[in-house]
Design a protein around this motif. Structure first.
Motif, short mmCIF file in Angstrom:
data_model
loop_
_atom_site.label_atom_id
_atom_site.label_comp_id
_atom_site.label_asym_id
_atom_site.label_seq_id
_atom_site.Cartn_x
_atom_site.Cartn_y
_atom_site.Cartn_z
N LEU A 1 0.80 -1.20 0.00
CA LEU A 1 0.00 0.00 0.00
C LEU A 1 0.84 1.26 0.00
CD1 LEU A 1 -2.91 1.01 0.13
CD2 LEU A 1 -2.79 0.81 2.58
N PRO A 2 1.98 1.32 0.66
CA PRO A 2 2.65 2.59 0.83
C PRO A 2 3.13 3.20 -0.46
CG PRO A 2 4.10 0.86 1.45
CD PRO A 2 2.73 0.25 1.22
N ALA A 3 3.70 2.41 -1.33
CA ALA A 3 4.21 2.97 -2.56
C ALA A 3 3.06 3.56 -3.36
CB ALA A 3 4.95 1.91 -3.36
N SER A 4 1.93 2.88 -3.37
CA SER A 4 0.76 3.37 -4.10
C SER A 4 0.29 4.71 -3.55
CB SER A 4 -0.39 2.38 -3.99
OG SER A 4 -0.02 1.15 -4.48
N LEU A 5 0.14 4.76 -2.25
CA LEU A 5 -0.40 5.97 -1.63
C LEU A 5 0.59 7.11 -1.71
CD1 LEU A 5 -2.07 4.30 1.46
CD2 LEU A 5 -3.13 4.96 -0.69
N LEU A 6 1.87 6.82 -1.48
CA LEU A 6 2.88 7.87 -1.54
C LEU A 6 3.01 8.41 -2.95
CD1 LEU A 6 4.82 9.45 0.14
CD2 LEU A 6 6.55 7.73 -0.30
N ALA A 7 2.92 7.54 -3.95
CA ALA A 7 3.02 8.00 -5.33
C ALA A 7 1.86 8.92 -5.66
CB ALA A 7 3.05 6.81 -6.27
N LEU A 8 0.66 8.61 -5.17
CA LEU A 8 -0.48 9.49 -5.41
C LEU A 8 -0.23 10.84 -4.75
CD1 LEU A 8 -3.28 9.91 -6.58
CD2 LEU A 8 -4.21 9.05 -4.44
N LEU A 9 0.31 10.82 -3.53
CA LEU A 9 0.60 12.07 -2.84
C LEU A 9 1.68 12.87 -3.57
CD1 LEU A 9 0.65 10.92 0.88
CD2 LEU A 9 -1.00 12.42 -0.20
N ALA A 10 2.67 12.17 -4.12
CA ALA A 10 3.79 12.84 -4.77
C ALA A 10 3.44 13.36 -6.16
CB ALA A 10 4.97 11.89 -4.85
N GLY B 1 5.86 -8.72 -7.66
CA GLY B 1 4.85 -8.53 -8.70
C GLY B 1 4.10 -7.23 -8.49
N ASP B 2 3.19 -6.94 -9.39
CA ASP B 2 2.40 -5.71 -9.29
C ASP B 2 1.37 -5.84 -8.17
OD1 ASP B 2 3.83 -5.04 -11.53
OD2 ASP B 2 2.14 -5.12 -12.91
N THR B 3 1.03 -4.71 -7.57
CA THR B 3 0.00 -4.64 -6.54
C THR B 3 -1.00 -3.57 -6.93
OG1 THR B 3 1.56 -5.33 -4.83
CG2 THR B 3 -0.44 -4.21 -4.09
N THR C 1 12.12 5.60 -14.46
CA THR C 1 11.41 4.33 -14.47
C THR C 1 9.97 4.51 -14.02
OG1 THR C 1 13.47 3.19 -13.92
CG2 THR C 1 11.42 1.97 -13.55
N LEU C 2 9.04 4.00 -14.83
CA LEU C 2 7.62 4.04 -14.46
C LEU C 2 7.42 3.16 -13.24
CD1 LEU C 2 4.75 5.01 -15.19
CD2 LEU C 2 4.54 2.94 -16.60
N ALA C 3 6.90 3.72 -12.15
CA ALA C 3 6.74 3.00 -10.89
C ALA C 3 5.29 2.68 -10.57
CB ALA C 3 7.34 3.81 -9.74
N MET C 4 4.36 3.51 -11.08
CA MET C 4 2.97 3.32 -10.74
C MET C 4 2.08 3.95 -11.79
SD MET C 4 0.83 4.64 -7.50
CE MET C 4 0.60 6.20 -8.32
N THR C 5 0.92 3.34 -12.00
CA THR C 5 -0.10 3.92 -12.85
C THR C 5 -1.40 3.95 -12.05
OG1 THR C 5 -0.76 1.79 -13.80
CG2 THR C 5 0.97 3.02 -14.96
N GLY C 6 -2.33 4.74 -12.50
CA GLY C 6 -3.60 4.78 -11.79
C GLY C 6 -4.59 5.69 -12.46
N VAL D 1 0.81 -0.43 -8.42
CA VAL D 1 2.23 -0.30 -8.13
C VAL D 1 2.96 -1.38 -8.91
CG1 VAL D 1 3.99 -0.30 -6.33
CG2 VAL D 1 1.68 0.55 -5.82
N LEU D 2 3.87 -0.98 -9.76
CA LEU D 2 4.57 -1.92 -10.63
C LEU D 2 5.73 -2.57 -9.90
CD1 LEU D 2 4.57 0.29 -13.85
CD2 LEU D 2 2.91 -1.43 -13.15
N ASP D 3 5.96 -3.84 -10.18
CA ASP D 3 7.06 -4.59 -9.60
C ASP D 3 8.37 -3.92 -10.02
OD1 ASP D 3 8.91 -6.43 -8.69
OD2 ASP D 3 7.99 -8.14 -9.69
N LYS D 4 9.22 -3.61 -9.06
CA LYS D 4 10.50 -2.95 -9.36
C LYS D 4 11.50 -3.88 -10.01
CE LYS D 4 10.13 0.54 -5.80
NZ LYS D 4 10.75 1.19 -4.66
N HIS D 5 11.32 -5.19 -9.83
CA HIS D 5 12.27 -6.16 -10.37
C HIS D 5 11.52 -7.29 -11.06
CE1 HIS D 5 15.27 -4.02 -8.06
NE2 HIS D 5 14.51 -4.16 -6.98
#
Length: 179
Positions: free
Chosen positions: A6-15, A84-86, A46-51, A73-77
């Motif tokens: 959840l954090p990467a998703s939420l932080l990316a939206l905030l950022a 995997g993606d979340t 690098t694309l990290a997240m879409t939404g 949230v896209l898998d970084k590796h």
């Protein structure tokens, strides 16, 4: 559930927006109201997240809200044993850029590529602690288990999870799950 749940998703939206402090309170009209929002968030190049969200509102105070929001949230590796993606969905996501706190509410669903699905009425992300918590219950279903609890706390840096409640409310069922 993977650490990036959840954090990467939420932080990316905030950022996605940069705050522009202006004197005044949240009673001022929003600085920006966007309809049919598509989001792409990058870490470097690098694309990290879409939404997407039905609507997003940004206030000069750094407050941000999005309705009918879905974040992936896209898998970084990819292909290297990553998590995997979340995907995170909620009727409402509200946060503040300055505090790095976000609350997702209204049928919150987190779905991982490994088949784990968590549902809760409300999840609170704290960027400073890098933790996710909730006090309104959670139901987690994996490929071969189910878990329910009254409260939960997840430490994202070290992947620790705590599920609490009464003896009757915290339940874990192992083995193949069927609907």
């Amino acid at each position: 559930m993977p650490r990036s749940l959840l954090p990467a998703s939420l932080l990316a939206l905030l950022a996605a927006c940069t705050p522009n402090p202006v004197p005044g309170g949240a009673s001022e009209p929003p600085a920006v109201v966007m309809q049919g929002v598509q989001l792409r968030s990058y870490e470097g190049s690098t694309l990290a997240m879409t939404g997407q969200a039905e609507q997003a509102t940004y206030h000069r105070t750094g407050d941000l809200s999005a309705t009918q929001a879905t974040l992936r949230v896209l898998d970084k590796h990819p292909g290297q044993g990553g998590s995997g993606d979340t995907t995170v969905r909620a009727r409402l996501m509200e946060g503040n850029l300055g505090t790095q706190r976000m609350v997702a509410s209204g049928d919150v669903e987190v779905r991982t590529s490994s088949g784990v699905v968590a549902r809760t009425p409300r999840a609170t992300y704290d960027g400073a602690e890098q933790s996710v918590r909730g006090t309104e219950g959670v139901q987690v279903k994996g490929p071969d288990y189910r878990l329910t609890a009254d409260t939960y706390w997840v430490s994202l840096p070290d992947g620790r999870y705590t599920f609490e409640g009464s003896e009757q409310s915290v339940q874990t069922v192992l083995g193949a799950t069927r609907d």
